[in-house]
Design a protein around this motif. Structure first.
Motif, PDB file in Angstrom:
ATOM      1  N   GLY A 131       0.837  -1.206   0.000  1.00  0.00           N
ATOM      2  CA  GLY A 131       0.000   0.000   0.000  1.00  0.00           C
ATOM      3  C   GLY A 131       0.862   1.241   0.000  1.00  0.00           C
ATOM      4  N   ASN A 132       1.942   1.197   0.729  1.00  0.00           N
ATOM      5  CA  ASN A 132       2.853   2.336   0.755  1.00  0.00           C
ATOM      6  C   ASN A 132       3.690   2.443  -0.507  1.00  0.00           C
ATOM      7  N   ILE A 133       4.319   1.341  -0.904  1.00  0.00           N
ATOM      8  CA  ILE A 133       5.264   1.433  -2.027  1.00  0.00           C
ATOM      9  C   ILE A 133       4.534   1.636  -3.348  1.00  0.00           C
ATOM     10  N   VAL A 134       3.487   0.870  -3.581  1.00  0.00           N
ATOM     11  CA  VAL A 134       2.927   0.769  -4.933  1.00  0.00           C
ATOM     12  C   VAL A 134       1.686   1.628  -5.147  1.00  0.00           C
ATOM     13  N   MET A 135       0.807   1.705  -4.140  1.00  0.00           N
ATOM     14  CA  MET A 135      -0.483   2.361  -4.353  1.00  0.00           C
ATOM     15  C   MET A 135      -0.350   3.795  -4.885  1.00  0.00           C
ATOM     16  N   PRO A 136       0.500   4.680  -4.278  1.00  0.00           N
ATOM     17  CA  PRO A 136       0.597   6.039  -4.839  1.00  0.00           C
ATOM     18  C   PRO A 136       1.106   6.027  -6.284  1.00  0.00           C
TER      19      PRO A 136
ATOM     20  N   TRP B  60      -8.343  -0.878  -5.459  1.00  0.00           N
ATOM     21  CA  TRP B  60      -9.674  -1.195  -4.921  1.00  0.00           C
ATOM     22  C   TRP B  60      -9.551  -2.049  -3.651  1.00  0.00           C
ATOM     23  N   GLY B  61      -8.623  -2.999  -3.663  1.00  0.00           N
ATOM     24  CA  GLY B  61      -8.413  -3.833  -2.483  1.00  0.00           C
ATOM     25  C   GLY B  61      -7.954  -3.008  -1.291  1.00  0.00           C
ATOM     26  N   ILE B  62      -7.024  -2.078  -1.534  1.00  0.00           N
ATOM     27  CA  ILE B  62      -6.530  -1.210  -0.459  1.00  0.00           C
ATOM     28  C   ILE B  62      -7.654  -0.287   0.027  1.00  0.00           C
ATOM     29  N   TYR B  63      -8.470   0.178  -0.906  1.00  0.00           N
ATOM     30  CA  TYR B  63      -9.566   1.099  -0.555  1.00  0.00           C
ATOM     31  C   TYR B  63     -10.585   0.401   0.370  1.00  0.00           C
ATOM     32  N   ALA B  64     -11.002  -0.812   0.001  1.00  0.00           N
ATOM     33  CA  ALA B  64     -11.969  -1.548   0.831  1.00  0.00           C
ATOM     34  C   ALA B  64     -11.352  -1.867   2.195  1.00  0.00           C
TER      35      ALA B  64
ATOM     36  N   PRO C 260      -6.552  -6.912   0.172  1.00  0.00           N
ATOM     37  CA  PRO C 260      -5.394  -6.441  -0.607  1.00  0.00           C
ATOM     38  C   PRO C 260      -4.654  -7.582  -1.288  1.00  0.00           C
ATOM     39  N   ALA C 261      -4.693  -8.797  -0.670  1.00  0.00           N
ATOM     40  CA  ALA C 261      -4.057  -9.947  -1.319  1.00  0.00           C
ATOM     41  C   ALA C 261      -4.795 -10.295  -2.611  1.00  0.00           C
ATOM     42  N   PHE C 262      -6.136 -10.267  -2.580  1.00  0.00           N
ATOM     43  CA  PHE C 262      -6.908 -10.470  -3.815  1.00  0.00           C
ATOM     44  C   PHE C 262      -6.550  -9.400  -4.851  1.00  0.00           C
ATOM     45  N   GLY C 263      -6.271  -8.194  -4.365  1.00  0.00           N
ATOM     46  CA  GLY C 263      -5.861  -7.120  -5.280  1.00  0.00           C
ATOM     47  C   GLY C 263      -4.579  -7.480  -6.011  1.00  0.00           C
ATOM     48  N   ILE C 264      -3.628  -8.084  -5.308  1.00  0.00           N
ATOM     49  CA  ILE C 264      -2.373  -8.511  -5.961  1.00  0.00           C
ATOM     50  C   ILE C 264      -2.681  -9.554  -7.031  1.00  0.00           C
ATOM     51  N   MET C 265      -3.551 -10.508  -6.691  1.00  0.00           N
ATOM     52  CA  MET C 265      -3.942 -11.530  -7.670  1.00  0.00           C
ATOM     53  C   MET C 265      -4.539 -10.874  -8.920  1.00  0.00           C
TER      54      MET C 265
ATOM     55  N   ARG D  92     -15.483  -4.616 -13.224  1.00  0.00           N
ATOM     56  CA  ARG D  92     -16.402  -3.987 -12.250  1.00  0.00           C
ATOM     57  C   ARG D  92     -16.879  -4.985 -11.198  1.00  0.00           C
ATOM     58  N   THR D  93     -17.107  -6.218 -11.591  1.00  0.00           N
ATOM     59  CA  THR D  93     -17.581  -7.187 -10.592  1.00  0.00           C
ATOM     60  C   THR D  93     -16.475  -7.501  -9.587  1.00  0.00           C
ATOM     61  N   ILE D  94     -15.208  -7.534 -10.045  1.00  0.00           N
ATOM     62  CA  ILE D  94     -14.117  -7.754  -9.094  1.00  0.00           C
ATOM     63  C   ILE D  94     -14.034  -6.576  -8.132  1.00  0.00           C
ATOM     64  N   ALA D  95     -14.116  -5.349  -8.685  1.00  0.00           N
ATOM     65  CA  ALA D  95     -14.026  -4.156  -7.836  1.00  0.00           C
ATOM     66  C   ALA D  95     -15.171  -4.116  -6.831  1.00  0.00           C
ATOM     67  N   LEU D  96     -16.391  -4.351  -7.307  1.00  0.00           N
ATOM     68  CA  LEU D  96     -17.547  -4.268  -6.413  1.00  0.00           C
ATOM     69  C   LEU D  96     -17.599  -5.439  -5.438  1.00  0.00           C
ATOM     70  N   SER D  97     -17.034  -6.595  -5.840  1.00  0.00           N
ATOM     71  CA  SER D  97     -17.015  -7.724  -4.908  1.00  0.00           C
ATOM     72  C   SER D  97     -16.101  -7.423  -3.723  1.00  0.00           C
ATOM     73  N   SER D  98     -15.039  -6.648  -3.948  1.00  0.00           N
ATOM     74  CA  SER D  98     -14.181  -6.245  -2.818  1.00  0.00           C
ATOM     75  C   SER D  98     -14.982  -5.417  -1.824  1.00  0.00           C
ATOM     76  N   ALA D  99     -15.759  -4.461  -2.358  1.00  0.00           N
ATOM     77  CA  ALA D  99     -16.587  -3.631  -1.475  1.00  0.00           C
ATOM     78  C   ALA D  99     -17.656  -4.477  -0.785  1.00  0.00           C
ATOM     79  N   SER D 100     -18.224  -5.461  -1.515  1.00  0.00           N
ATOM     80  CA  SER D 100     -19.257  -6.316  -0.927  1.00  0.00           C
ATOM     81  C   SER D 100     -18.696  -7.164   0.205  1.00  0.00           C
ATOM     82  N   ILE D 101     -17.517  -7.750  -0.032  1.00  0.00           N
ATOM     83  CA  ILE D 101     -16.899  -8.578   1.011  1.00  0.00           C
ATOM     84  C   ILE D 101     -16.620  -7.729   2.244  1.00  0.00           C
ATOM     85  N   ALA D 102     -16.125  -6.509   2.020  1.00  0.00           N
ATOM     86  CA  ALA D 102     -15.845  -5.622   3.160  1.00  0.00           C
ATOM     87  C   ALA D 102     -17.130  -5.346   3.945  1.00  0.00           C
TER      88      ALA D 102
END
Length: 551
Positions: free
Chosen positions: A96-101, A201-205, A264-269, A285-295
């Motif tokens: 999240g620190n190294i890559v996200m920005p 998206w993984g980091i955001y959720a 965030p691990a799913f985000g790497i995948m 979109r379904t991957i992105a929204l599924s992260s929010a749904s799981i959260a």
């Protein structure tokens, strides 16, 4: 030659000449991420060798090298380090620190000095946890869950572990807040939410879970500290308290924390699969929204940890149903990853084989999780080695394996060097074989009734523990070899180009590898989707100096 972030940095206080002090005071997100990684992996290996000591003890029935009290302290130390010091903060703090920005085209996180303070707050929490080894009656013997009333009455140093967990939780909240503001405020022009890379998206959720769920465990830990010192009678039944209340409050945080680890691990995948399939990700979109749904659903399922603690049948049924419901967005992700690979030009580089291996191990962890979601099965398997095996397949075989995948994937970006591919693949196979040999026999032992957290057992379980011991030796050998390959790659590996994987997201479109201090030479305008491939090649190409599109 252009300067990189290894050559220069911004500091929280002044600009010291000493290289050591520049690292200690740095506010550059990339350096802070590397420092997190260095500290976390030291703790990781401490926890690994603590676990190996327990495996050694369990090699044969009866007491071998440690007594029951020492064994209790060993598995508590292992659990506290792995959960609070490594796995929960791991991927957000490092990648999240190294890559996200870099992925959103920002020069840094929104609050660089807060980021620096958060790192040192994390170090303070680690120091308090370590101090518990040497103060009073030694490290806590309660397990990482600190269940009342035992934790209220044991003479070991529970208080230090509770304070350490509280401080680490506070650092987690600040990290989540910083990332949320960064993602909302510092995205490159044109980058809408649905143009963000899926790791973001993984980091955001995850950041929302950190911000909303962590205060609950913070309050619980404060109440436990007050209970232990002042006997206020909240959790201890001898004083009129309710120990089940502690479990409810603890798991209201700690089950979302599972998703805090895995999202965030799913985000790497989701970054690795399209890159090495040379194909646009299926169902972005379904991957992105599924992260929010799981959260979101993750907040509602804590009760499945309490089936055997005392709960009405209606409550058990509701929690069981909600837990099954989490499988839907998780299944959507798996379906989309497999569909992305279908008819893709798959490149079996090391990050990809780590991702494919994780699909197998996490699927086993997920399917066995469904079995203990069923109330009847859970009553039979509760507190057996089956649960231990499920947990390690899901967390170690899911989160940590994907963290290793991410380390291989972003290694050339972070270091500017390349590791030896053949040796890295050998390390993967050692880890994969050792992991399955270590944990799979525990499903069988647990099904037949081997309880967890026991330092002695009946002779009929000996074969399972001995196979697990052999697996542990192979697995630890693979881990050491993998880090040796990283070390050799960093010190003597060949220099790499800024985009050796032909990836499409913004962190691979930098003027140099490793990146310069302020990341992209110009802030890019994002008028494209994050994973655009045509005939196996990235559609969008940049002049890395001007960040103008040249495709």
């Amino acid at each position: 030659m252009s300067k990189t972030y290894f050559d220069e940095t911004h500091c929280a206080i002044g600009h010291p000449k000493s290289t050591f002090m520049q690292w200690m005071l740095t506010i550059d997100h990339k350096r802070i991420g590397i420092m997190y990684a260095a500290v976390m992996f030291v703790f990781f290996f401490v926890a690994v060798f603590t676990a190996f000591a327990m495996r050694l003890e369990l090699f044969a029935p009866g007491g071998q090298y440690m007594d029951g009290d020492t064994f209790n302290q060993a598995f508590t130390l292992h659990g506290v380090i792995m959960i609070f010091l490594f796995i929960i903060p791991g991927i957000p703090a490092v990648f999240g620190n190294i890559v996200m920005p870099l992925m959103i085209g920002a020069k840094d996180v929104s609050f660089p000095r807060l980021n620096w303070f958060t790192f040192w707050l994390y170090i303070a929490g680690c120091c308090i946890a370590l101090a518990s080894l040497f103060i009073g009656e030694g490290v806590a013997d309660t397990g990482w869950t600190f269940y009342a009333p035992y934790s209220m009455n044991t003479g070991t140093n529970v208080i230090m572990a509770l304070v350490a967990a509280f401080v680490l939780g506070f650092a987690s909240i600040l990290t989540g807040l910083n990332f949320l503001v960064t993602i909302h405020r510092l995205r490159a022009p044109g980058m809408t939410f649905f143009k963000m890379p899926l790791f973001v998206w993984g980091i955001y959720a995850t950041a929302w879970i950190q911000l909303l769920a962590t205060p609950v465990v913070g309050i619980t830990l404060v109440l436990a500290i007050l209970e232990k010192y002042f006997g206020i009678g909240i959790f201890d039944p001898a004083k009129g308290g309710d120990p089940v209340l502690f479990q409810h409050l603890f798991w209201i945080y700690s089950h979302p924390a599972v998703y805090l680890m895995i999202l965030p691990a799913f985000g790497i995948m989701s970054e690795i699969i399209p890159t090495f399939s040379r194909k646009e990700v299926f169902g972005y979109r379904t991957i992105a929204l599924s992260s929010a749904s799981i959260a979101g659903i993750g907040y509602l399922v804590w009760g499945h940890h309490l089936y055997t603690s005392g709960m009405s049948d209606i409550a058990k049924t509701v929690f069981s149903f909600l837990t099954f419901f989490v499988a839907i967005p998780t299944g959507v992700k798996f379906y989309d990853w497999v569909a992305t690979m279908y008819q893709g030009k798959i490149v079996l580089s090391t990050p990809m084989i780590w991702a494919l291996g994780t699909i197998i191990t996490f699927a086993i962890g997920g399917i066995t999780g469904i079995t203990i979601t069923m109330i009847g099965m859970d009553v039979h398997l509760q507190d057996t080695y089956y649960t231990v095996a499920h947990f390690h397949y899901a967390i170690l075989g899911g989160v940590v394996f994907l963290m290793f995948a991410g380390m291989h994937y972003w290694f050339p970006l972070i270091t500017g060097k390349m590791y030896n591919e053949t040796k890295a693949k050998i390390a993967f196979y050692l880890n994969f074989i050792g992991f399955n040999l270590l944990w799979f026999p525990m499903f069988i032992a647990g099904y037949y009734g081997m309880p967890r957290r026991y330092f002695d057992y009946l002779p009929e379980f000996e074969i399972y523990h001995q196979i697990s011991f052999i697996g542990a030796v192979i697995f630890i050998s693979g881990l050491i070899y993998m880090f040796w390959v990283f070390f050799k790659g960093w010190t003597k590996g060949e220099a790499t180009t800024p985009n050796p994987w032909n990836a499409t997201t913004l962190e691979w479109h930098l003027p140099t590898s490793p990146p310069p201090l302020d990341n992209h030479s110009k802030v890019p305008y994002v008028d494209f989707d994050p994973y655009e491939y045509k005939h196996g090649e990235p559609v969008v190409k940049f002049n890395y100096e001007t960040m103008q599109r040249i495709d």
